[in-house]
Design a protein around this motif. Sequence first.
Motif, mmCIF file in Angstrom:
data_model
loop_
_atom_site.group_PDB
_atom_site.id
_atom_site.type_symbol
_atom_site.label_atom_id
_atom_site.label_comp_id
_atom_site.label_asym_id
_atom_site.label_seq_id
_atom_site.Cartn_x
_atom_site.Cartn_y
_atom_site.Cartn_z
ATOM 1 N N ALA A 86 -7.625 6.319 4.909
ATOM 2 C CA ALA A 86 -8.299 6.750 3.695
ATOM 3 C C ALA A 86 -7.826 5.868 2.539
ATOM 4 N N LEU A 87 -8.459 5.997 1.407
ATOM 5 C CA LEU A 87 -8.081 5.175 0.261
ATOM 6 C C LEU A 87 -6.642 5.432 -0.165
ATOM 7 N N MET A 88 -6.210 6.692 -0.051
ATOM 8 C CA MET A 88 -4.880 7.084 -0.496
ATOM 9 C C MET A 88 -4.141 7.754 0.655
ATOM 10 N N THR A 89 -2.843 7.957 0.489
ATOM 11 C CA THR A 89 -2.053 8.690 1.478
ATOM 12 C C THR A 89 -0.841 9.308 0.793
ATOM 13 N N PHE A 90 -0.006 9.995 1.552
ATOM 14 C CA PHE A 90 1.280 10.484 1.078
ATOM 15 C C PHE A 90 2.370 9.853 1.933
ATOM 16 N N GLU A 91 3.517 9.615 1.332
ATOM 17 C CA GLU A 91 4.618 9.015 2.062
ATOM 18 C C GLU A 91 5.510 10.104 2.647
ATOM 19 N N GLY A 92 5.528 10.197 3.963
ATOM 20 C CA GLY A 92 6.405 11.151 4.633
ATOM 21 C C GLY A 92 6.155 12.571 4.197
ATOM 22 N N ASP A 93 7.243 13.298 3.866
ATOM 23 C CA ASP A 93 7.107 14.692 3.468
ATOM 24 C C ASP A 93 6.986 14.859 1.963
ATOM 25 N N ASP A 94 6.842 13.764 1.234
ATOM 26 C CA ASP A 94 6.691 13.817 -0.217
ATOM 27 C C ASP A 94 5.214 13.963 -0.561
ATOM 28 N N VAL A 95 4.813 15.178 -0.987
ATOM 29 C CA VAL A 95 3.416 15.407 -1.338
ATOM 30 C C VAL A 95 3.252 15.611 -2.838
ATOM 31 N N SER A 96 4.229 15.125 -3.605
ATOM 32 C CA SER A 96 4.162 15.297 -5.055
ATOM 33 C C SER A 96 3.077 14.436 -5.678
ATOM 34 N N ALA A 97 2.800 13.279 -5.089
ATOM 35 C CA ALA A 97 1.760 12.402 -5.632
ATOM 36 C C ALA A 97 1.284 11.460 -4.540
ATOM 37 N N PRO A 98 -0.032 11.250 -4.438
ATOM 38 C CA PRO A 98 -0.551 10.304 -3.437
ATOM 39 C C PRO A 98 -0.269 8.872 -3.852
ATOM 40 N N VAL A 99 -0.243 7.969 -2.885
ATOM 41 C CA VAL A 99 -0.032 6.546 -3.137
ATOM 42 C C VAL A 99 -1.176 5.766 -2.498
ATOM 43 N N PRO A 100 -1.467 4.570 -3.005
ATOM 44 C CA PRO A 100 -2.574 3.778 -2.450
ATOM 45 C C PRO A 100 -2.345 3.414 -0.990
ATOM 46 N N HIS A 101 -3.446 3.355 -0.227
ATOM 47 C CA HIS A 101 -3.377 2.938 1.173
ATOM 48 C C HIS A 101 -4.466 1.902 1.452
ATOM 49 N N LEU A 102 -5.684 2.298 1.823
ATOM 50 C CA LEU A 102 -6.762 1.318 1.898
ATOM 51 C C LEU A 102 -7.046 0.747 0.517
ATOM 52 N N ALA A 103 -6.835 1.566 -0.499
ATOM 53 C CA ALA A 103 -6.912 1.051 -1.861
ATOM 54 C C ALA A 103 -5.640 0.283 -2.172
ATOM 55 N N GLN A 104 -5.786 -0.804 -2.866
ATOM 56 C CA GLN A 104 -4.618 -1.553 -3.338
ATOM 57 C C GLN A 104 -4.068 -0.908 -4.604
ATOM 58 N N ASP A 105 -4.983 -0.409 -5.442
ATOM 59 C CA ASP A 105 -4.595 0.340 -6.641
ATOM 60 C C ASP A 105 -5.812 1.130 -7.108
ATOM 61 N N TYR A 106 -5.606 1.950 -8.113
ATOM 62 C CA TYR A 106 -6.716 2.708 -8.679
ATOM 63 C C TYR A 106 -6.440 2.979 -10.151
ATOM 64 N N ALA A 107 -7.493 3.290 -10.879
ATOM 65 C CA ALA A 107 -7.372 3.543 -12.308
ATOM 66 C C ALA A 107 -8.287 4.699 -12.697
ATOM 67 N N THR A 108 -7.874 5.466 -13.698
ATOM 68 C CA THR A 108 -8.654 6.605 -14.184
ATOM 69 C C THR A 108 -8.970 6.389 -15.655
#
Length: 548
Positions: A86-108
Motif C-alpha cells: 500500500a502507499l503507507m505502512t506502520f513499522e513493527g508494533d508502532d501504530v502511532s503514525a503511518p510511514v511511506p511505503h509505495l509512496a516515497q513521501d506525501y503532503a497535505t
Amino acid sequence: MSSHSPQSPLQRNGLTRRSALALGAAAGVSFTAACTAGSAGQSSGDAGGDAPATLLVNTTFVYSTLDPGRAYEQTGYFALHGLYDALMTFEGDDVSAPVPHLAQDYATSDDGLVHTFTLREGVTFSDGTPVTSADVLFSLNRLVNLKGSGAGFFTGLTFSAPDAQTFVVTSQAPATNVSTLMAMPASSVVNSAAARAAGASDATDADAVDTAQTAFDTASMGSGPYVLESNDPGNEIVLVPNENYWGEANGFERIVVRNTDTQNQKLSISRSTTAEVSMDLTGSLLDGLPDTLTISSTPDTYYMLYLSTDPAVSPATSNPQWRAALAAAIDYDGVAALFGEGGQKIAGYIAQTYPGALPVDEAPSQDLAAARAALADSGVGDTPVRFIYPAITYRGVDLATITTKVQNDAAQAGIVLELTPLAMPAFLEEQRSGNVVMGFTPQALSYPRPESLVNQLSPDGTNGKRVRWDATRVGADEALAAIGAVNAATDETAREEALQNWQRVMLEVSPFLPLAQNSGTVVSTPAVADAEYTAAGWLLDLERVAPA
C-alpha cells in the motif's frame, strides 16, 4: 502544504524497515493442525548456517476471500499484507503514525482537503510490470465501487492520478486519517492490467459486473515480497518469494499459514525446534509454555453483542427495555475472567491500547433486580431469541464458552436465548444479511485509529446495517450527534474527549453491548526474530520477521 517524508535511516536509503527485512505475511484458519504442513514445518538449513527454508504460522482462519477489494476479516488482511503493498505502512508494533511505503513521501494541504502522494520509482509488480499511479487509482476506485465492508471507511474521498508518479486524495471535509487509510490492506495496490484481464472493474457498477474474486483467491497480483503459491480455504495458505520484489531478498523460502486449533497450536510450538509462530495463544493457553518462547501482546480487541433494531426481525431485541434488561443481566466480571491472562472488563467500545478508551472503572456491573424490572416493562419477556455466534476458538478462547455464560446470565433474569453455533462461512453470511436477530463477535479496529469504530458502529455503518440500525431507528439521532462531534474535532485532545462522549451515548442508545476486552498475542520460537504483535489491521508484519 505540510510535507511528510520517510523518517528512519533505512527509509532515507529508499527502503522502509518493513521492506528491508522483507518477509511476507499470510493468514488462515482450520481446525486440523496435523498433516498438511507437517513436512513444510521441517525448516531446513545446512550445517553452514543457511536461513531456514520455511516459516510455519499457526492461526485460526477467519477469512472469506483474498481479494483486496472485498477482504475484511483478519486472516484476509494478514495475508494481503504480505502479498500486496500500500502507499503507507506502520513499522513493527508502532501504530502511532503511518510511514511511506509505495509512496516515497506525501503532503497535505493547509486546509486538510488535498493529500498528495508521490510514488517511489523503480517498483514493479510480481510479473515485472511497473507500478504507477494508474494502478493506485484503479485499486482505490474498485474498492469503493465494489461497495464491500471496507468501502465505508473511504466515504467522502475522491481520487485522481495527474501523472504516473502522483496520486491525489481529495476529502470533502478536513481529514486527518487519510495517510492511515492508505496503510490499510483494503488499500492494497493491485496490478490493474492483470486484474482487468481477470474480470476486475473499477467502474461505478463494479459491485454488479466485477468477476475477479476467484482469480484473486488463486493468484496474487501485487508488488509485495511474496506471491500466492496456493490457497486451500479451511486448511492452509502458502506464500513464496516474489522474484521481482523491489526491496531486499526474503529470509524464508516459504511461509505456510496453517489453520490450526489453539490446543494444537500450543502443542506444536511447545515442541518445535524450527521457525514457527502461533497467533492465537492467549489467556490461560499461555500457561506452561517453555521459557524459550517469545511472547508479544497488546490489549486491542473487544467482544460485543449486537441486536436487531427491526421489530419485523425481532420484537424482543428491537425493544429498548429488553435491551436494557439484557445489559443489566450480564455478569461482566465473570465474562472477563473467562479470557484469562490479558482479559479484563471494558467500559465502552475502544480497547485500552487506543486513545479515547473509557476508564475501566466505568465498566457496568450485573444488576439482576434492574434486569428483571426492565424485562417486565418490555412486554416481550417470554420471547425466545435466536443467538448466533461463530463456532470457533478465537485468540485462545472458545467462543461457545462466552455465549453460554451470557445465556446463563440472561436466564437468571428470565431472558430466553437460543444458542445457535454456526460455521464461519454461515455465520458471516447471516451476519451480513441484515436478518440476524442477535449475535456475538470479536471486534478489532480495521485500521489503528479509534475513529474507525465510529463509522462501523454508526447508523447505516457496516455494523449498523447488519442490525438494520438506520437514521429512523430509536437512538439514531443521539448517536449521529455524537458522531458529528468526533468528526468535527480538530486536535487529539478534543478528539479523545469526543470519542469518550460518543461511547457513553452509544451505551445508552445503540444496539451494541460491549462485554470484555483481551489482548492479541504472537508467540514465536527462538528460530524467529522480530515477531511482534501489532495493533495494525494485519496483526503480525511477517515482512519484518527474519530468521534469528
